[in-house]
Design a protein around this motif. Structure first.
Motif, PDB file in Angstrom:
ATOM      1  N   ARG A 193      34.645  30.444  54.124  1.00  0.00           N
ATOM      2  CA  ARG A 193      34.836  32.261  54.359  1.00  0.00           C
ATOM      3  C   ARG A 193      36.475  32.378  53.713  1.00  0.00           C
ATOM      4  O   ARG A 193      36.735  33.380  53.057  1.00  0.00           O
ATOM      5  CB  ARG A 193      34.664  31.959  55.638  1.00  0.00           C
ATOM      6  N   ALA A 194      36.821  31.592  54.255  1.00  0.00           N
ATOM      7  CA  ALA A 194      38.364  31.713  53.450  1.00  0.00           C
ATOM      8  C   ALA A 194      38.885  31.349  51.637  1.00  0.00           C
ATOM      9  O   ALA A 194      39.541  32.588  51.132  1.00  0.00           O
ATOM     10  CB  ALA A 194      39.575  30.706  53.802  1.00  0.00           C
ATOM     11  N   CYS A 195      37.945  30.565  51.022  1.00  0.00           N
ATOM     12  CA  CYS A 195      38.215  30.491  50.063  1.00  0.00           C
ATOM     13  C   CYS A 195      37.281  31.844  49.310  1.00  0.00           C
ATOM     14  O   CYS A 195      38.034  32.551  48.234  1.00  0.00           O
ATOM     15  CB  CYS A 195      37.580  29.735  49.414  1.00  0.00           C
ATOM     16  N   VAL A 196      36.042  31.790  49.333  1.00  0.00           N
ATOM     17  CA  VAL A 196      35.901  33.714  49.072  1.00  0.00           C
ATOM     18  C   VAL A 196      36.625  34.960  49.394  1.00  0.00           C
ATOM     19  O   VAL A 196      36.498  36.039  48.956  1.00  0.00           O
ATOM     20  CB  VAL A 196      34.220  34.049  50.217  1.00  0.00           C
ATOM     21  N   SER A 197      37.100  35.176  50.800  1.00  0.00           N
ATOM     22  CA  SER A 197      38.106  36.347  50.984  1.00  0.00           C
ATOM     23  C   SER A 197      39.105  36.594  50.127  1.00  0.00           C
ATOM     24  O   SER A 197      39.067  37.271  49.773  1.00  0.00           O
ATOM     25  CB  SER A 197      37.979  36.035  52.473  1.00  0.00           C
ATOM     26  N   GLU A 198      39.973  35.087  49.821  1.00  0.00           N
ATOM     27  CA  GLU A 198      40.548  35.394  49.103  1.00  0.00           C
ATOM     28  C   GLU A 198      40.852  35.389  47.499  1.00  0.00           C
ATOM     29  O   GLU A 198      41.306  36.735  47.013  1.00  0.00           O
ATOM     30  CB  GLU A 198      42.040  34.156  49.187  1.00  0.00           C
ATOM     31  N   ALA A 199      39.413  34.834  47.144  1.00  0.00           N
ATOM     32  CA  ALA A 199      38.833  34.682  45.835  1.00  0.00           C
ATOM     33  C   ALA A 199      38.788  36.498  45.016  1.00  0.00           C
ATOM     34  O   ALA A 199      39.349  37.721  43.870  1.00  0.00           O
ATOM     35  CB  ALA A 199      37.881  34.113  45.037  1.00  0.00           C
ATOM     36  N   VAL A 200      38.032  37.373  46.109  1.00  0.00           N
ATOM     37  CA  VAL A 200      37.800  38.942  45.641  1.00  0.00           C
ATOM     38  C   VAL A 200      38.884  39.329  45.878  1.00  0.00           C
ATOM     39  O   VAL A 200      38.500  40.747  45.124  1.00  0.00           O
ATOM     40  CB  VAL A 200      36.166  39.072  47.316  1.00  0.00           C
ATOM     41  N   ARG A 201      39.592  39.180  46.971  1.00  0.00           N
ATOM     42  CA  ARG A 201      40.395  40.461  47.598  1.00  0.00           C
ATOM     43  C   ARG A 201      41.647  40.816  46.614  1.00  0.00           C
ATOM     44  O   ARG A 201      42.061  41.028  45.671  1.00  0.00           O
ATOM     45  CB  ARG A 201      41.463  40.040  48.731  1.00  0.00           C
ATOM     46  N   GLU A 202      41.780  39.101  45.416  1.00  0.00           N
ATOM     47  CA  GLU A 202      43.014  38.765  43.950  1.00  0.00           C
ATOM     48  C   GLU A 202      42.225  39.794  43.316  1.00  0.00           C
ATOM     49  O   GLU A 202      42.820  40.135  42.906  1.00  0.00           O
ATOM     50  CB  GLU A 202      42.761  36.971  44.520  1.00  0.00           C
ATOM     51  N   HIS A 203      39.965  39.182  43.224  1.00  0.00           N
ATOM     52  CA  HIS A 203      39.758  38.918  41.298  1.00  0.00           C
ATOM     53  C   HIS A 203      40.167  41.221  41.514  1.00  0.00           C
ATOM     54  O   HIS A 203      39.502  42.057  40.036  1.00  0.00           O
ATOM     55  CB  HIS A 203      38.783  38.431  41.347  1.00  0.00           C
ATOM     56  N   LEU A 204      39.252  41.468  42.747  1.00  0.00           N
ATOM     57  CA  LEU A 204      38.749  42.513  43.316  1.00  0.00           C
ATOM     58  C   LEU A 204      40.632  43.606  42.859  1.00  0.00           C
ATOM     59  O   LEU A 204      40.099  44.489  42.740  1.00  0.00           O
ATOM     60  CB  LEU A 204      38.054  43.411  44.119  1.00  0.00           C
ATOM     61  N   GLY A 205      40.916  43.650  44.023  1.00  0.00           N
ATOM     62  CA  GLY A 205      42.487  43.927  43.747  1.00  0.00           C
ATOM     63  C   GLY A 205      43.046  44.273  42.320  1.00  0.00           C
ATOM     64  O   GLY A 205      43.548  45.195  41.681  1.00  0.00           O
ATOM     65  N   GLY A 206      43.283  43.307  41.596  1.00  0.00           N
ATOM     66  CA  GLY A 206      43.311  42.537  40.310  1.00  0.00           C
ATOM     67  C   GLY A 206      42.594  43.664  39.175  1.00  0.00           C
ATOM     68  O   GLY A 206      42.762  45.059  39.064  1.00  0.00           O
ATOM     69  N   TRP A 207      41.062  44.374  39.246  1.00  0.00           N
ATOM     70  CA  TRP A 207      39.980  45.203  38.449  1.00  0.00           C
ATOM     71  C   TRP A 207      40.519  46.582  39.444  1.00  0.00           C
ATOM     72  O   TRP A 207      40.366  47.721  37.745  1.00  0.00           O
ATOM     73  CB  TRP A 207      38.668  44.665  38.832  1.00  0.00           C
ATOM     74  N   LEU A 208      40.720  46.796  40.893  1.00  0.00           N
ATOM     75  CA  LEU A 208      41.027  48.334  40.682  1.00  0.00           C
ATOM     76  C   LEU A 208      42.165  48.322  40.022  1.00  0.00           C
ATOM     77  O   LEU A 208      42.285  49.772  40.044  1.00  0.00           O
ATOM     78  CB  LEU A 208      41.124  48.239  42.814  1.00  0.00           C
ATOM     79  N   GLU A 209      43.148  47.479  40.132  1.00  0.00           N
ATOM     80  CA  GLU A 209      44.896  48.399  39.652  1.00  0.00           C
ATOM     81  C   GLU A 209      43.955  49.047  37.983  1.00  0.00           C
ATOM     82  O   GLU A 209      44.750  49.308  37.017  1.00  0.00           O
ATOM     83  CB  GLU A 209      45.986  47.268  39.932  1.00  0.00           C
ATOM     84  N   GLU A 210      43.056  48.254  37.049  1.00  0.00           N
ATOM     85  CA  GLU A 210      43.489  47.492  36.176  1.00  0.00           C
ATOM     86  C   GLU A 210      42.304  49.070  35.529  1.00  0.00           C
ATOM     87  O   GLU A 210      42.525  49.169  34.682  1.00  0.00           O
ATOM     88  CB  GLU A 210      42.791  46.307  35.159  1.00  0.00           C
ATOM     89  N   HIS A 211      41.916  49.255  36.374  1.00  0.00           N
ATOM     90  CA  HIS A 211      40.860  50.833  36.446  1.00  0.00           C
ATOM     91  C   HIS A 211      41.027  51.457  37.715  1.00  0.00           C
ATOM     92  O   HIS A 211      40.040  51.943  37.710  1.00  0.00           O
ATOM     93  CB  HIS A 211      39.154  49.907  35.945  1.00  0.00           C
ATOM     94  N   PRO A 212      41.619  52.297  37.619  1.00  0.00           N
ATOM     95  CA  PRO A 212      42.404  52.847  38.451  1.00  0.00           C
ATOM     96  C   PRO A 212      41.119  54.257  38.454  1.00  0.00           C
ATOM     97  O   PRO A 212      41.330  55.214  39.779  1.00  0.00           O
ATOM     98  CB  PRO A 212      44.219  53.886  37.505  1.00  0.00           C
ATOM     99  N   GLN A 213      40.844  55.165  37.570  1.00  0.00           N
ATOM    100  CA  GLN A 213      39.463  55.547  37.412  1.00  0.00           C
ATOM    101  C   GLN A 213      38.691  55.528  38.179  1.00  0.00           C
ATOM    102  O   GLN A 213      37.677  56.330  38.775  1.00  0.00           O
ATOM    103  CB  GLN A 213      39.400  56.623  36.035  1.00  0.00           C
ATOM    104  N   GLU A 214      38.290  54.656  38.507  1.00  0.00           N
ATOM    105  CA  GLU A 214      36.449  53.605  38.178  1.00  0.00           C
ATOM    106  C   GLU A 214      37.010  53.426  39.709  1.00  0.00           C
ATOM    107  O   GLU A 214      35.989  53.705  40.811  1.00  0.00           O
ATOM    108  CB  GLU A 214      36.025  53.129  37.823  1.00  0.00           C
TER     109      GLU A 214
END
Length: 110
Positions: A74-95
């Motif tokens: 649970r902790a590993c999945v949560s951290e990985a998703v938060r980190e990688h999705l957060g990065g994607w959101l920053e890199e793709h502001p329009q989407e």
């Protein structure tokens, strides 16, 4: 081993997505300090995802062995998703803004 009936890793996925989207929305002023935190039911509406974890020693939580219960997953999945999705959101502001707008309009069901 497949756990088609889910498990705690699914909770980690929902937590990670919710944390990433909530943080992004607050950083962009789409949510204010006065707004309640986003809930997983609202963020995950109409979401389809595949989560694959391979713990060294799987802990199955029900008598039929159909759900994964490893809390570390649970902790590993949560951290990985938060980190990688957060990065994607920053890199793709329009989407990201379109995604957040859709989430904010969606009815909460959790």
């Amino acid at each position: 081993m497949a756990t088609r009936y889910g498990g705690i890793h699914e909770r980690g996925l929902r937590e990670g997505i919710t944390a990433a989207v909530d943080a992004y929305a607050r950083a962009r002023g789409l949510l204010t300090a006065a707004d309640r935190a986003l809930r997983a039911g609202r963020v995950g509406a109409n979401l389809t995802a595949v989560v694959s974890v391979k713990p060294d020693e799987p802990e199955l939580t029900d008598s039929t062995g159909r759900t994964l219960g490893n809390t570390a997953a649970r902790a590993c999945v949560s951290e990985a998703v938060r980190e990688h999705l957060g990065g994607w959101l920053e890199e793709h502001p329009q989407e990201a803004e379109g995604l957040v707008a859709r989430i904010l309009r969606a009815p909460a069901w959790d």
